[in-house]
Design a protein around this motif. Structure first.
Motif, PDB file in Angstrom:
ATOM      1  N   LYS A  56     -82.241  25.970  26.528  1.00 45.94           N
ATOM      2  CA  LYS A  56     -81.912  25.198  27.727  1.00 45.94           C
ATOM      3  C   LYS A  56     -80.653  24.359  27.550  1.00 45.94           C
ATOM      4  O   LYS A  56     -80.089  23.870  28.533  1.00 45.94           O
ATOM      5  N   LYS A  57     -80.233  24.190  26.305  1.00 41.57           N
ATOM      6  CA  LYS A  57     -79.074  23.357  26.021  1.00 41.57           C
ATOM      7  C   LYS A  57     -77.843  24.171  25.642  1.00 41.57           C
ATOM      8  O   LYS A  57     -76.929  23.680  24.991  1.00 41.57           O
ATOM      9  N   ILE A  58     -77.832  25.419  26.065  1.00 42.61           N
ATOM     10  CA  ILE A  58     -76.695  26.310  25.825  1.00 42.61           C
ATOM     11  C   ILE A  58     -76.236  26.875  27.164  1.00 42.61           C
ATOM     12  O   ILE A  58     -77.060  27.212  28.013  1.00 42.61           O
ATOM     13  N   ALA A  59     -74.936  26.949  27.361  1.00 48.95           N
ATOM     14  CA  ALA A  59     -74.374  27.577  28.561  1.00 48.95           C
ATOM     15  C   ALA A  59     -73.349  28.618  28.141  1.00 48.95           C
ATOM     16  O   ALA A  59     -72.474  28.340  27.323  1.00 48.95           O
ATOM     17  N   LEU A  60     -73.480  29.810  28.668  1.00 47.21           N
ATOM     18  CA  LEU A  60     -72.516  30.885  28.456  1.00 47.21           C
ATOM     19  C   LEU A  60     -71.937  31.268  29.810  1.00 47.21           C
ATOM     20  O   LEU A  60     -72.677  31.687  30.713  1.00 47.21           O
ATOM     21  N   VAL A  61     -70.637  31.113  29.958  1.00 52.38           N
ATOM     22  CA  VAL A  61     -69.985  31.338  31.245  1.00 52.38           C
ATOM     23  C   VAL A  61     -68.946  32.454  31.113  1.00 52.38           C
ATOM     24  O   VAL A  61     -67.996  32.343  30.338  1.00 52.38           O
ATOM     25  N   MET A  62     -69.140  33.508  31.895  1.00 51.65           N
ATOM     26  CA  MET A  62     -68.205  34.631  31.892  1.00 51.65           C
ATOM     27  C   MET A  62     -67.115  34.337  32.926  1.00 51.65           C
ATOM     28  O   MET A  62     -67.285  34.613  34.126  1.00 51.65           O
ATOM     29  N   ASP A  63     -65.999  33.750  32.476  1.00 50.90           N
ATOM     30  CA  ASP A  63     -64.999  33.302  33.445  1.00 50.90           C
ATOM     31  C   ASP A  63     -63.562  33.711  33.116  1.00 50.90           C
ATOM     32  O   ASP A  63     -62.701  33.714  33.991  1.00 50.90           O
ATOM     33  N   HIS A  64     -63.282  34.078  31.889  1.00 53.37           N
ATOM     34  CA  HIS A  64     -61.892  34.376  31.541  1.00 53.37           C
ATOM     35  C   HIS A  64     -61.452  35.775  31.979  1.00 53.37           C
ATOM     36  O   HIS A  64     -60.348  35.956  32.476  1.00 53.37           O
ATOM     37  N   PHE A  65     -62.336  36.758  31.781  1.00 52.12           N
ATOM     38  CA  PHE A  65     -61.993  38.142  32.145  1.00 52.12           C
ATOM     39  C   PHE A  65     -63.093  38.804  32.966  1.00 52.12           C
ATOM     40  O   PHE A  65     -63.348  39.993  32.834  1.00 52.12           O
ATOM     41  N   ALA A  66     -63.775  38.027  33.784  1.00 45.93           N
ATOM     42  CA  ALA A  66     -64.835  38.574  34.629  1.00 45.93           C
ATOM     43  C   ALA A  66     -64.483  38.338  36.098  1.00 45.93           C
ATOM     44  O   ALA A  66     -64.062  37.242  36.450  1.00 45.93           O
ATOM     45  N   PRO A  67     -64.667  39.352  36.953  1.00 46.50           N
ATOM     46  CA  PRO A  67     -65.073  40.728  36.656  1.00 46.50           C
ATOM     47  C   PRO A  67     -64.133  41.372  35.623  1.00 46.50           C
ATOM     48  O   PRO A  67     -62.936  41.111  35.633  1.00 46.50           O
TER      49      PRO A  67
ATOM     50  N   GLN B  20     -82.164  35.453  23.598  1.00 44.46           N
ATOM     51  CA  GLN B  20     -82.467  34.068  23.236  1.00 44.46           C
ATOM     52  C   GLN B  20     -83.014  33.242  24.409  1.00 44.46           C
ATOM     53  O   GLN B  20     -83.195  32.031  24.275  1.00 44.46           O
ATOM     54  N   ASN B  21     -83.262  33.896  25.533  1.00 41.35           N
ATOM     55  CA  ASN B  21     -83.773  33.188  26.717  1.00 41.35           C
ATOM     56  C   ASN B  21     -82.891  32.001  27.102  1.00 41.35           C
ATOM     57  O   ASN B  21     -83.376  30.896  27.363  1.00 41.35           O
ATOM     58  N   ILE B  22     -81.583  32.252  27.107  1.00 38.78           N
ATOM     59  CA  ILE B  22     -80.632  31.206  27.497  1.00 38.78           C
ATOM     60  C   ILE B  22     -80.591  31.123  29.019  1.00 38.78           C
ATOM     61  O   ILE B  22     -80.187  32.069  29.694  1.00 38.78           O
ATOM     62  N   GLU B  23     -81.054  30.005  29.544  1.00 35.62           N
ATOM     63  CA  GLU B  23     -81.188  29.847  30.993  1.00 35.62           C
ATOM     64  C   GLU B  23     -79.842  29.809  31.702  1.00 35.62           C
ATOM     65  O   GLU B  23     -79.678  30.353  32.795  1.00 35.62           O
ATOM     66  N   ASN B  24     -78.892  29.153  31.092  1.00 38.61           N
ATOM     67  CA  ASN B  24     -77.619  28.888  31.768  1.00 38.61           C
ATOM     68  C   ASN B  24     -76.574  29.940  31.409  1.00 38.61           C
ATOM     69  O   ASN B  24     -75.574  29.670  30.751  1.00 38.61           O
ATOM     70  N   PHE B  25     -76.854  31.159  31.864  1.00 37.27           N
ATOM     71  CA  PHE B  25     -75.913  32.258  31.690  1.00 37.27           C
ATOM     72  C   PHE B  25     -75.322  32.586  33.055  1.00 37.27           C
ATOM     73  O   PHE B  25     -76.047  32.846  34.019  1.00 37.27           O
ATOM     74  N   PHE B  26     -73.986  32.544  33.137  1.00 34.33           N
ATOM     75  CA  PHE B  26     -73.313  32.713  34.423  1.00 34.33           C
ATOM     76  C   PHE B  26     -72.393  33.922  34.364  1.00 34.33           C
ATOM     77  O   PHE B  26     -71.463  33.982  33.568  1.00 34.33           O
ATOM     78  N   ASP B  27     -72.680  34.882  35.239  1.00 35.87           N
ATOM     79  CA  ASP B  27     -71.952  36.147  35.267  1.00 35.87           C
ATOM     80  C   ASP B  27     -71.454  36.380  36.691  1.00 35.87           C
ATOM     81  O   ASP B  27     -71.609  35.525  37.575  1.00 35.87           O
ATOM     82  N   VAL B  28     -70.873  37.530  36.931  1.00 35.83           N
ATOM     83  CA  VAL B  28     -70.331  37.877  38.241  1.00 35.83           C
ATOM     84  C   VAL B  28     -71.386  37.668  39.333  1.00 35.83           C
ATOM     85  O   VAL B  28     -72.530  38.083  39.193  1.00 35.83           O
ATOM     86  N   GLY B  29     -70.994  36.995  40.404  1.00 37.15           N
ATOM     87  CA  GLY B  29     -71.894  36.738  41.516  1.00 37.15           C
ATOM     88  C   GLY B  29     -72.498  35.345  41.489  1.00 37.15           C
ATOM     89  O   GLY B  29     -72.879  34.800  42.529  1.00 37.15           O
ATOM     90  N   LYS B  30     -72.584  34.749  40.308  1.00 37.92           N
ATOM     91  CA  LYS B  30     -73.098  33.377  40.201  1.00 37.92           C
ATOM     92  C   LYS B  30     -72.263  32.592  39.195  1.00 37.92           C
ATOM     93  O   LYS B  30     -72.738  31.681  38.544  1.00 37.92           O
TER      94      LYS B  30
END
Length: 418
Positions: A58-69, A89-99
């Protein structure tokens, strides 16, 4: 001896009554951040350790923002690595295309960072969250890995420079001009490994977006972090957004600062950083023809920045030889821009609106510069080759200046359009 605002936050997270500049501490983290470039490196190191699970998903965030899409196979693999790790790892704060969104605009918007937090991110502009009264700073991917594993990180407690802001900025002057003025004043190493702490009666005239911009570029002066005290503006932004109880710290009256610098906001003018350093600032410039304008990034992709751009572009046309690229920093900002009719203004003016991405800021994609081309950009760095070819030039500016320049086809103050 009293503590600065940053030192108060570090002491609390280290479980200490006080800390002093230069002291080495180990502190508990509220959030650990990585993106699609730095995340795979940290994940690779994590797997080398043999540890099976992160300390707290819950304390980790992975954001796909540099080359996404994804722009190519390599970037697709990078994002896949993060995606698979987030699932494992059940990382809640994963942000990909669309969100997704640009990480340093997205995390505050989603309520993942707030007052009193201690945050590290494997991206140098993690210092953005100081606008909310948090201590946030960029680290390498190895420290990011350690933070994921343990939920902690080591710090050398920084000393601080106090910036006392007075007065109200005039029309066409915003947070970008404030921080460019300061960097021009002290230089790109003027706050090396120090806290830049902003205070004074002038901060009430700075919106939360102005503060995000100012703290975002603290790293461009070499700072460890930038930070504002919590006030009504901060609390209003966090209301119904921040997911935890905010912890409000204030600097002690006897806090020690290496120096105190007074800034009269009312005396500032539209400011531009010429190539090839953010410290190379000017308020007067000659005839400089441009090829491209970029309005966006973690520095100036907020809704207020888009409103500024629309104010200038409404009823006007982008110059024929100029490519104008506008990048909302998050999907929510994009949606708000659509609701307010800003996107229609941009398209009618001859600009293009992109998906949220860091792309052109780091010379990734969505606006790379060719040989000898010039761009006016609201991004945060203008090093040699930063946005493309090594002979290209980047002029860092506010959305006011960027939008005005798109119309005239040359580096221009918005006052020139009146």
């Amino acid at each position: 001896m009293g503590m600065t605002l940053s030192q108060k936050i570090l002491a609390a997270h280290a479980g200490l009554k006080e800390v002093k500049a230069g002291q080495l501490i180990n502190a508990k983290l509220d959030l650990v951040l990585a993106n699609d470039i730095t995340g795979p490196v940290a994940i690779k190191e994590f797997k080398k350790t043999g540890q099976n699970s992160v300390a707290d998903g819950k304390k980790i965030a992975l954001v796909m923002d540099h080359f996404a899409p994804n722009k190519d196979i390599k970037s697709a693999q990078q994002c896949k690595t993060c995606r698979e790790f987030a699932n494992e790892q059940n990382i809640e704060n994963f942000f990909d295309v669309g969100k997704m969104g640009i990480e340093h605009a997205l995390l505050p918007e989603q309520g993942l960072v707030g007052a009193g937090d201690l945050v590290i991110g494997a991206d140098s502009h993690t210092c953005t969250y100081g606008a909310l009264g948090a201590f946030s700073t960029g680290v390498g991917s190895t420290d990011m890995c350690a933070g994921m594993m343990s939920g902690e990180c080591w710090f050398k407690v920084p000393s601080a420079i106090k910036f006392v802001l007075h007065g109200k900025p005039p029309k066409y002057v915003c947070g970008k001009d404030v921080i460019l003025h300061i960097i021009g004043l002290i230089g790109v190493d003027g706050a090396l490994y120090k806290s830049m702490e902003f205070t004074g009666d002038g901060i009430k005239h700075l919106s939360i977006d102005d503060r995000f911009t100012i703290c975002n570029m603290a790293i461009e002066a070499g700072a460890k972090n930038g930070i504002f005290p919590v006030d009504e503006v901060t609390l209003e932004y966090m209301k119904d957004r921040f997911k935890r109880e905010p912890k409000i710290y204030t600097a002690d009256e006897g806090a020690e600062y290496e120096k105190v610098i007074d800034i009269d906001l009312s005396a500032l003018e539209p400011t531009v950083a010429f190539p090839h350093l953010p410290e190379n600032t000017k308020t007067k410039w000659g005839e400089i023809k441009i090829d491209q304008v970029v309005i966006g990034s973690c520095t100036n992709g907020h809704i207020s920045d888009l409103r500024i751009a629309a104010e200038i572009l409404n009823g006007r046309k982008v110059a024929k030889h100029v490519r104008a690229i506008i990048i909302p920093a998050t999907n929510e900002i994009y949606l708000q821009a659509i609701r307010e009719g800003l996107v229609e203004i941009f398209i009618k003016a001859g600009a293009i609106v992109s998906t949220p991405t860091c792309g052109p800021c780091l010379g990734g994609y969505m606006g790379i510069l060719a040989e000898n081309e010039r761009a006016v950009s609201t991004t945060n760095r203008n090093f040699v080759g930063r946005m493309g070819h090594t002979t290209s030039e980047v002029y860092l500016a506010s959305p006011y200046v960027a939008a005005a320049s798109a119309v005239t086809g040359k580096l221009s103050s918005p006052k020139e359009l009146i």
